[in-house]
Motif scaffolding. Structure first.
Motif, PDB file in Angstrom:
ATOM      1  N   LEU A 139      10.536  -0.420   6.484  1.00 49.31           N
ATOM      2  CA  LEU A 139      11.130  -1.641   7.030  1.00 49.31           C
ATOM      3  C   LEU A 139      12.652  -1.586   7.088  1.00 49.31           C
ATOM      4  CD1 LEU A 139       8.876  -4.307   5.257  1.00 49.31           C
ATOM      5  CD2 LEU A 139       8.726  -3.535   7.637  1.00 49.31           C
ATOM      6  N   GLY A 140      13.250  -0.651   6.362  1.00 56.00           N
ATOM      7  CA  GLY A 140      14.706  -0.568   6.357  1.00 56.00           C
ATOM      8  C   GLY A 140      15.369  -1.661   5.549  1.00 56.00           C
ATOM      9  N   ALA A 141      14.662  -2.174   4.557  1.00 48.04           N
ATOM     10  CA  ALA A 141      15.195  -3.213   3.667  1.00 48.04           C
ATOM     11  C   ALA A 141      14.502  -3.073   2.322  1.00 48.04           C
ATOM     12  CB  ALA A 141      14.965  -4.603   4.243  1.00 48.04           C
ATOM     13  N   ASP A 142      15.125  -3.605   1.278  1.00 44.34           N
ATOM     14  CA  ASP A 142      14.557  -3.524  -0.066  1.00 44.34           C
ATOM     15  C   ASP A 142      13.296  -4.380  -0.161  1.00 44.34           C
ATOM     16  OD1 ASP A 142      15.101  -2.639  -2.959  1.00 44.34           O
ATOM     17  OD2 ASP A 142      14.723  -4.787  -3.147  1.00 44.34           O
ATOM     18  N   VAL A 143      12.217  -3.791  -0.669  1.00 44.87           N
ATOM     19  CA  VAL A 143      10.927  -4.483  -0.746  1.00 44.87           C
ATOM     20  C   VAL A 143      10.366  -4.403  -2.159  1.00 44.87           C
ATOM     21  CG1 VAL A 143       8.531  -4.551   0.078  1.00 44.87           C
ATOM     22  CG2 VAL A 143      10.387  -4.015   1.681  1.00 44.87           C
ATOM     23  N   THR A 144       9.872  -5.537  -2.657  1.00 42.96           N
ATOM     24  CA  THR A 144       9.112  -5.619  -3.899  1.00 42.96           C
ATOM     25  C   THR A 144       7.724  -6.137  -3.551  1.00 42.96           C
ATOM     26  OG1 THR A 144      11.067  -6.033  -5.258  1.00 42.96           O
ATOM     27  CG2 THR A 144       8.946  -6.735  -6.160  1.00 42.96           C
ATOM     28  N   VAL A 145       6.691  -5.588  -4.170  1.00 37.03           N
ATOM     29  CA  VAL A 145       5.327  -6.030  -3.890  1.00 37.03           C
ATOM     30  C   VAL A 145       4.700  -6.640  -5.142  1.00 37.03           C
ATOM     31  CG1 VAL A 145       4.875  -4.453  -1.983  1.00 37.03           C
ATOM     32  CG2 VAL A 145       4.467  -3.676  -4.322  1.00 37.03           C
ATOM     33  N   LYS A 146       3.967  -7.711  -4.936  1.00 35.21           N
ATOM     34  CA  LYS A 146       3.153  -8.340  -5.982  1.00 35.21           C
ATOM     35  C   LYS A 146       1.707  -8.018  -5.652  1.00 35.21           C
ATOM     36  CE  LYS A 146       2.053 -11.281  -9.341  1.00 35.21           C
ATOM     37  NZ  LYS A 146       1.989 -10.787 -10.714  1.00 35.21           N
ATOM     38  N   LEU A 147       1.057  -7.186  -6.473  1.00 38.38           N
ATOM     39  CA  LEU A 147      -0.218  -6.568  -6.113  1.00 38.38           C
ATOM     40  C   LEU A 147      -1.404  -7.416  -6.563  1.00 38.38           C
ATOM     41  CD1 LEU A 147       0.654  -2.835  -6.819  1.00 38.38           C
ATOM     42  CD2 LEU A 147       0.643  -4.041  -4.625  1.00 38.38           C
ATOM     43  N   GLU A 148      -1.627  -8.530  -5.870  1.00 36.53           N
ATOM     44  CA  GLU A 148      -2.765  -9.391  -6.211  1.00 36.53           C
ATOM     45  C   GLU A 148      -4.102  -8.794  -5.799  1.00 36.53           C
ATOM     46  OE1 GLU A 148      -3.379 -12.628  -7.878  1.00 36.53           O
ATOM     47  OE2 GLU A 148      -1.734 -11.517  -8.778  1.00 36.53           O
ATOM     48  N   LEU A 149      -4.087  -7.730  -5.015  1.00 34.79           N
ATOM     49  CA  LEU A 149      -5.350  -7.053  -4.713  1.00 34.79           C
ATOM     50  C   LEU A 149      -5.929  -6.374  -5.952  1.00 34.79           C
ATOM     51  CD1 LEU A 149      -4.660  -3.783  -2.659  1.00 34.79           C
ATOM     52  CD2 LEU A 149      -3.135  -4.786  -4.355  1.00 34.79           C
ATOM     53  N   LEU A 150      -5.116  -6.242  -7.008  1.00 37.63           N
ATOM     54  CA  LEU A 150      -5.593  -5.687  -8.276  1.00 37.63           C
ATOM     55  C   LEU A 150      -6.079  -6.766  -9.245  1.00 37.63           C
ATOM     56  CD1 LEU A 150      -2.912  -2.907  -8.888  1.00 37.63           C
ATOM     57  CD2 LEU A 150      -5.137  -2.713  -7.755  1.00 37.63           C
ATOM     58  N   GLN A 151      -6.090  -8.011  -8.778  1.00 36.98           N
ATOM     59  CA  GLN A 151      -6.608  -9.120  -9.577  1.00 36.98           C
ATOM     60  C   GLN A 151      -8.113  -8.987  -9.730  1.00 36.98           C
ATOM     61  OE1 GLN A 151      -6.798 -11.472 -12.013  1.00 36.98           O
ATOM     62  NE2 GLN A 151      -4.785 -12.027 -11.155  1.00 36.98           N
ATOM     63  N   ARG A 152      -8.681  -9.602 -10.738  1.00 35.74           N
ATOM     64  CA  ARG A 152     -10.137  -9.692 -10.853  1.00 35.74           C
ATOM     65  C   ARG A 152     -10.713 -10.244  -9.564  1.00 35.74           C
ATOM     66  NH1 ARG A 152     -12.618 -12.243 -16.283  1.00 35.74           N
ATOM     67  NH2 ARG A 152     -14.502 -11.458 -15.243  1.00 35.74           N
ATOM     68  N   THR A 153     -11.798  -9.687  -9.110  1.00 35.44           N
ATOM     69  CA  THR A 153     -12.500 -10.022  -7.861  1.00 35.44           C
ATOM     70  C   THR A 153     -11.738  -9.564  -6.620  1.00 35.44           C
ATOM     71  OG1 THR A 153     -11.680 -12.304  -7.384  1.00 35.44           O
ATOM     72  CG2 THR A 153     -13.452 -12.072  -9.009  1.00 35.44           C
TER      73      THR A 153
END
Length: 320
Positions: free
Chosen positions: A34-48
């Motif tokens: 994307l050419g910009a600083d990115v942080t990810v919150k990985l809710e796909l690793l949540q239960r279910t």
């Protein structure tokens, strides 16, 4: 009334022994893409496999003994049904899940395997009507978004992001009925008041965009392949949160959302669903508005999609 950070903190305490504090990590590959600083919150690793476990758990824990004995009912395009079925099974509460026939077969199978009674409806609108009928018969409805208890619990995603991420200027959150973005925006605007929050929808499931244009919730025609974002309308509760707390809502096409899913796999090394994939084309639009020096936070909301589904969509839309 809008959800407060105190509501969200109370929800966090209530559900902490039942859900995962998911990772908040630098999105190095996405930053390069994307050419910009990115942080990810990985809710796909949540239960279910999605953030929905938070809201479902909070609602189930709020039931009194009579409500637990009678059981609960929910309507879902996939993730909410999976979350309610699994968490109700873990908490020994009988659950009925109503899904449209367009819901992913995997979601139906998981909900059944968890012990829920699964009822299929011809349309999402009919699914919501069936939920109301079950509620009238004595079951407690666990609404996917129109519930303060659910919104506060979904807001724990924003609470964790505020605590765990570095400096952010803009956070992007997908919108179905608006429960996740309502809670996340409430948390971030309280704890990081300078952060802009952006909603993202697909063009065939743009219930919040329609509500903002109309000045309140209106029914929309659902044509998107992204069933997990396909709410027939938002609620007054989620609309009020978004209109008060969210900078804007961006819409992308289904093809762009599927391309985003493939980009997340290739550049972020995560297998997410198009409801999360839509964040990448939206991020490009946001960057054109705020500048490349932005520091983005992306809530990767879920990963309950099969490789076969993505391959089929990629072929349909000519995405490579």
């Amino acid at each position: 009334m809008l959800t407060t950070v105190a509501d969200i903190e109370a929800a966090a305490e209530r559900i902490k022994d039942h859900v995962v504090r998911t990772p908040t990590l630098p999105g190095v590959g996405l930053s390069a893409l994307l050419g910009a600083d990115v942080t990810v919150k990985l809710e796909l690793l949540q239960r279910t496999g999605s953030f929905k476990a938070r809201g479902a758990t909070a609602k189930l824990l709020s039931l009194d003994e009579a409500e637990r004995a009678a059981g609960v009912v929910a309507v879902s395009g996939g993730n909410h049904g999976i979350a309610l079925a699994v968490m109700a099974g873990a908490l020994d509460v009988r659950a009925t899940v109503v899904m449209p026939r367009s819901a992913p077969a995997r979601a139906v199978d998981i909900a059944k395997a968890a012990g829920a009674d699964v009822v299929l409806a011809d349309t999402m609108g009919r699914a919501f009507a069936l939920m109301d009928e079950y509620r009238a018969s004595g079951l407690t409805a666990v609404h996917p978004f129109d519930d303060p208890t659910v919104i506060a619990a979904q807001g724990t995603v924003g609470l964790e992001l505020a605590e765990d991420a570095g400096e952010l200027t803009d956070v992007l959150v997908s919108i179905g009925g608006g429960g996740l973005i309502a809670g996340v925006a409430a948390a971030l605007r309280a704890l990081r008041p300078g952060v802009r929050v952006w909603g993202v929808e697909t063009e065939g499931a743009a219930a919040m965009s329609a509500a903002l244009a109309a000045g309140g919730p209106v029914p929309v025609e659902l044509t998107s392949v992204v069933s997990t974002l396909s709410a027939p309308s938002v609620s007054p509760l989620t609309y009020e949160h978004v209109s008060a707390l969210v900078t804007d809502v961006v819409t992308v096409t289904d093809a762009e959302a599927v391309r985003g899913t493939l980009d997340l796999a290739e550049h972020a090394k995560v297998w997410a669903e198009p409801a999360a994939g839509c964040l990448l084309p939206a991020a490009r639009r946001v960057l054109t508005r705020v500048g490349d020096d932005a520091r983005l936070g992306l809530v990767i909301c879920g990963g309950n999609v099969t490789t076969a589904d993505v391959a089929d969509w990629a072929e349909r839309f000519g995405v490579r």
